[in-house]
Write a protein that holds these residues in place. Structure first.
Motif, PDB file in Angstrom:
ATOM      1  N   LYS A   8      39.675 -68.088  72.109  1.00 33.74           N
ATOM      2  CA  LYS A   8      40.660 -68.903  71.384  1.00 33.74           C
ATOM      3  C   LYS A   8      40.588 -68.626  69.882  1.00 33.74           C
ATOM      4  O   LYS A   8      41.609 -68.464  69.209  1.00 33.74           O
ATOM      5  CB  LYS A   8      40.411 -70.388  71.659  1.00 33.74           C
ATOM      6  CG  LYS A   8      41.372 -71.326  70.944  1.00 33.74           C
ATOM      7  CD  LYS A   8      41.104 -72.765  71.375  1.00 33.74           C
ATOM      8  CE  LYS A   8      42.059 -73.747  70.694  1.00 33.74           C
ATOM      9  NZ  LYS A   8      41.796 -73.854  69.242  1.00 33.74           N
ATOM     10  N   GLU A   9      39.363 -68.560  69.348  1.00 32.02           N
ATOM     11  CA  GLU A   9      39.186 -68.315  67.915  1.00 32.02           C
ATOM     12  C   GLU A   9      39.741 -66.947  67.521  1.00 32.02           C
ATOM     13  O   GLU A   9      40.433 -66.802  66.507  1.00 32.02           O
ATOM     14  CB  GLU A   9      37.702 -68.396  67.544  1.00 32.02           C
ATOM     15  CG  GLU A   9      37.449 -68.195  66.046  1.00 32.02           C
ATOM     16  CD  GLU A   9      35.980 -68.246  65.677  1.00 32.02           C
ATOM     17  OE1 GLU A   9      35.656 -67.892  64.536  1.00 32.02           O
ATOM     18  OE2 GLU A   9      35.154 -68.636  66.537  1.00 32.02           O
ATOM     19  N   LEU A  10      39.466 -65.931  68.354  1.00 34.26           N
ATOM     20  CA  LEU A  10      39.947 -64.584  68.051  1.00 34.26           C
ATOM     21  C   LEU A  10      41.470 -64.516  68.150  1.00 34.26           C
ATOM     22  O   LEU A  10      42.126 -63.838  67.345  1.00 34.26           O
ATOM     23  CB  LEU A  10      39.305 -63.567  69.005  1.00 34.26           C
ATOM     24  CG  LEU A  10      39.597 -62.087  68.713  1.00 34.26           C
ATOM     25  CD1 LEU A  10      39.163 -61.720  67.298  1.00 34.26           C
ATOM     26  CD2 LEU A  10      38.905 -61.194  69.730  1.00 34.26           C
ATOM     27  N   ARG A  11      42.048 -65.238  69.097  1.00 34.56           N
ATOM     28  CA  ARG A  11      43.511 -65.282  69.231  1.00 34.56           C
ATOM     29  C   ARG A  11      44.136 -65.866  67.969  1.00 34.56           C
ATOM     30  O   ARG A  11      45.133 -65.374  67.459  1.00 34.56           O
ATOM     31  CB  ARG A  11      43.919 -66.138  70.432  1.00 34.56           C
ATOM     32  CG  ARG A  11      43.733 -65.477  71.781  1.00 34.56           C
ATOM     33  CD  ARG A  11      44.398 -66.289  72.873  1.00 34.56           C
ATOM     34  NE  ARG A  11      45.850 -66.189  72.790  1.00 34.56           N
ATOM     35  CZ  ARG A  11      46.689 -66.907  73.530  1.00 34.56           C
ATOM     36  NH1 ARG A  11      46.217 -67.790  74.396  1.00 34.56           N
ATOM     37  NH2 ARG A  11      47.991 -66.752  73.415  1.00 34.56           N
ATOM     38  N   GLU A  12      43.532 -66.951  67.457  1.00 30.62           N
ATOM     39  CA  GLU A  12      44.090 -67.611  66.272  1.00 30.62           C
ATOM     40  C   GLU A  12      43.930 -66.737  65.026  1.00 30.62           C
ATOM     41  O   GLU A  12      44.744 -66.796  64.107  1.00 30.62           O
ATOM     42  CB  GLU A  12      43.414 -68.964  66.073  1.00 30.62           C
ATOM     43  CG  GLU A  12      43.813 -69.988  67.143  1.00 30.62           C
ATOM     44  CD  GLU A  12      43.089 -71.307  67.001  1.00 30.62           C
ATOM     45  OE1 GLU A  12      42.107 -71.361  66.237  1.00 30.62           O
ATOM     46  OE2 GLU A  12      43.503 -72.269  67.650  1.00 30.62           O
ATOM     47  N   GLY A  17      46.927 -61.161  72.339  1.00 32.02           N
ATOM     48  CA  GLY A  17      46.954 -61.850  73.615  1.00 32.02           C
ATOM     49  C   GLY A  17      45.562 -62.210  74.112  1.00 32.02           C
ATOM     50  O   GLY A  17      44.561 -61.639  73.677  1.00 32.02           O
ATOM     51  N   MET A  18      45.506 -63.151  75.049  1.00 32.71           N
ATOM     52  CA  MET A  18      44.238 -63.661  75.551  1.00 32.71           C
ATOM     53  C   MET A  18      43.385 -62.557  76.179  1.00 32.71           C
ATOM     54  O   MET A  18      42.191 -62.435  75.902  1.00 32.71           O
ATOM     55  CB  MET A  18      44.486 -64.771  76.569  1.00 32.71           C
ATOM     56  CG  MET A  18      43.204 -65.433  77.063  1.00 32.71           C
ATOM     57  SD  MET A  18      43.540 -66.846  78.127  1.00 32.71           S
ATOM     58  CE  MET A  18      44.236 -66.007  79.565  1.00 32.71           C
ATOM     59  N   MET A  19      43.987 -61.731  77.036  1.00 28.65           N
ATOM     60  CA  MET A  19      43.231 -60.685  77.712  1.00 28.65           C
ATOM     61  C   MET A  19      42.732 -59.623  76.733  1.00 28.65           C
ATOM     62  O   MET A  19      41.621 -59.103  76.875  1.00 28.65           O
ATOM     63  CB  MET A  19      44.083 -60.040  78.816  1.00 28.65           C
ATOM     64  CG  MET A  19      44.453 -60.990  79.948  1.00 28.65           C
ATOM     65  SD  MET A  19      43.020 -61.862  80.649  1.00 28.65           S
ATOM     66  CE  MET A  19      42.135 -60.471  81.389  1.00 28.65           C
ATOM     67  N   LYS A  23      38.832 -58.734  76.049  1.00 31.90           N
ATOM     68  CA  LYS A  23      38.350 -57.356  76.144  1.00 31.90           C
ATOM     69  C   LYS A  23      37.674 -56.924  74.844  1.00 31.90           C
ATOM     70  O   LYS A  23      36.614 -56.274  74.866  1.00 31.90           O
ATOM     71  CB  LYS A  23      39.511 -56.412  76.459  1.00 31.90           C
ATOM     72  CG  LYS A  23      39.053 -54.970  76.694  1.00 31.90           C
ATOM     73  CD  LYS A  23      40.216 -54.077  77.127  1.00 31.90           C
ATOM     74  CE  LYS A  23      39.718 -52.649  77.370  1.00 31.90           C
ATOM     75  NZ  LYS A  23      40.816 -51.745  77.757  1.00 31.90           N
ATOM     76  N   ALA A  24      38.278 -57.319  73.706  1.00 31.51           N
ATOM     77  CA  ALA A  24      37.708 -56.955  72.407  1.00 31.51           C
ATOM     78  C   ALA A  24      36.319 -57.556  72.235  1.00 31.51           C
ATOM     79  O   ALA A  24      35.379 -56.888  71.786  1.00 31.51           O
ATOM     80  CB  ALA A  24      38.632 -57.421  71.287  1.00 31.51           C
ATOM     81  N   ALA A  47      48.076 -60.450  63.187  1.00 28.97           N
ATOM     82  CA  ALA A  47      47.990 -61.315  62.007  1.00 28.97           C
ATOM     83  C   ALA A  47      46.594 -61.299  61.408  1.00 28.97           C
ATOM     84  O   ALA A  47      45.871 -62.276  61.461  1.00 28.97           O
ATOM     85  CB  ALA A  47      48.389 -62.734  62.382  1.00 28.97           C
ATOM     86  N   ALA A  48      46.234 -60.181  60.801  1.00 29.76           N
ATOM     87  CA  ALA A  48      44.905 -60.067  60.202  1.00 29.76           C
ATOM     88  C   ALA A  48      44.707 -61.077  59.078  1.00 29.76           C
ATOM     89  O   ALA A  48      43.602 -61.474  58.770  1.00 29.76           O
ATOM     90  CB  ALA A  48      44.704 -58.661  59.655  1.00 29.76           C
TER      91      ALA A  48
END
Length: 295
Positions: A8-12, A17-19, A23-24, A47-48
């Protein structure tokens, strides 16, 4: 083990995407910073700029007195408190205390005495009366020379505060415009010469890896590749450097040109945005309302 909260944190942070995020994180053994870079290398990150996400509530303040300029932040649990009269009075007292004492760190501010008690006591009282945890988070004290002048700006009553120190022909309009530029465009550095070498090298390596993975780069001469690499690195940092940014009132003009036309130099700036970098506790509003009703 990669957790849902990490995904969730990485998505924000990236908008990926979630997958892809899962994977990252798996590829990077849960290292958040490396996972952000991994997504950028793969061209997945959208969105870096969201890396410094906004979370906690409260307000920031900017004020000046003589050659002293200050910025500080006081946090609360909800946005409602930012409109509370006691909370706003607390900020007024803190502002005057810092301007008078020039207390330059959190501990020094909290132990500062006022006619109403120490700042720490006032925050404790506010927490008890308002019913939310109130915290004094940070402070910056900026001193200018006699031949310099300040530009300051507060957005939305203090959701964002900016202070700029300028030198040259004193011009209040120019000073405020630069402070507004800082508030709205969120630069990190004055110019590219202020960027730490390790930060530049990190970005250079990242861009180099992305270029190696790009089929369009295959077979290009080394000199051409080096020119492309420099261009990509410069472009990445352009929006982070205030002087290189497009001037918000005239996008055809760079901030550096706006200052030069007005015979003004930028010395430094500070920008605070409420809650930047703070993780906000997750709440289910519907559940909260139901618990209040049942209670």
């Amino acid at each position: 083990m990669i957790t849902a909260s990490q995904v969730k944190e990485l998505r924000e942070k990236t908008g990926a995407g979630m997958m892809d995020c899962k994977k990252a994180l798996t590829e990077c053994d849960g290292d958040m910073a490396k996972a952000v870079d991994w997504l950028r290398e793969k061209g997945i990150s959208k969105a870096a700029k969201k890396e410094g996400r906004i979370a906690a509530e409260g307000l920031t303040r900017v004020a000046t007195k003589g050659n002293t300029g200050i910025l500080f932040e006081v946090n609360s649990e909800t946005d409602f408190v930012a409109k509370n009269e006691q909370f706003l009075h607390l900020l007024d007292v803190i502002q005057n205390a810092i301007l008078d004492t020039k207390a330059a760190d959190v501990d020094a501010v909290l132990t500062t005495s006022t006619p109403e008690g120490t700042i720490a006591d006032l925050i404790t009282n506010a927490t008890a009366t308002i019913g939310e945890k109130i915290t004094f988070r940070r402070v910056s004290v900026v001193e200018k020379a006699d031949d310099e002048f300040f530009g300051s700006y507060m957005h939305m009553g203090g959701k964002i505060s900016a202070l700029a120190v300028l030198k040259g022909e004193t011009n209040e309009t120019v000073a405020k415009n630069i402070a507004m530029q800082v508030a709205s465009m969120a630069p990190t550095y004055v110019s590219q010469s202020d960027i730490p070498g390790d930060v530049v090298e990190h970005e250079r390596e990242l861009q180099l890896q992305m270029m190696k993975a790009d089929p369009k780069m295959a077979g290009k001469p080394e000199k051409v590749l080096q020119g492309i690499l420099k261009g990509k690195v410069d472009k990445h940092f352009k929006d982070q450097c205030l002087l290189d940014q497009e001037f918000f009132l005239d996008p055809k003009m760079k901030v550096a040109n706006f200052l030069k036309d007005n015979k003004v130099e930028l010395v430094s700036f500070v920008r605070y945005q409420t809650g930047e970098g703070i993780e906000k506790r997750e709440e289910n509003f519907a559940e909260e309302v139901m618990s209040q009703i049942k209670g």
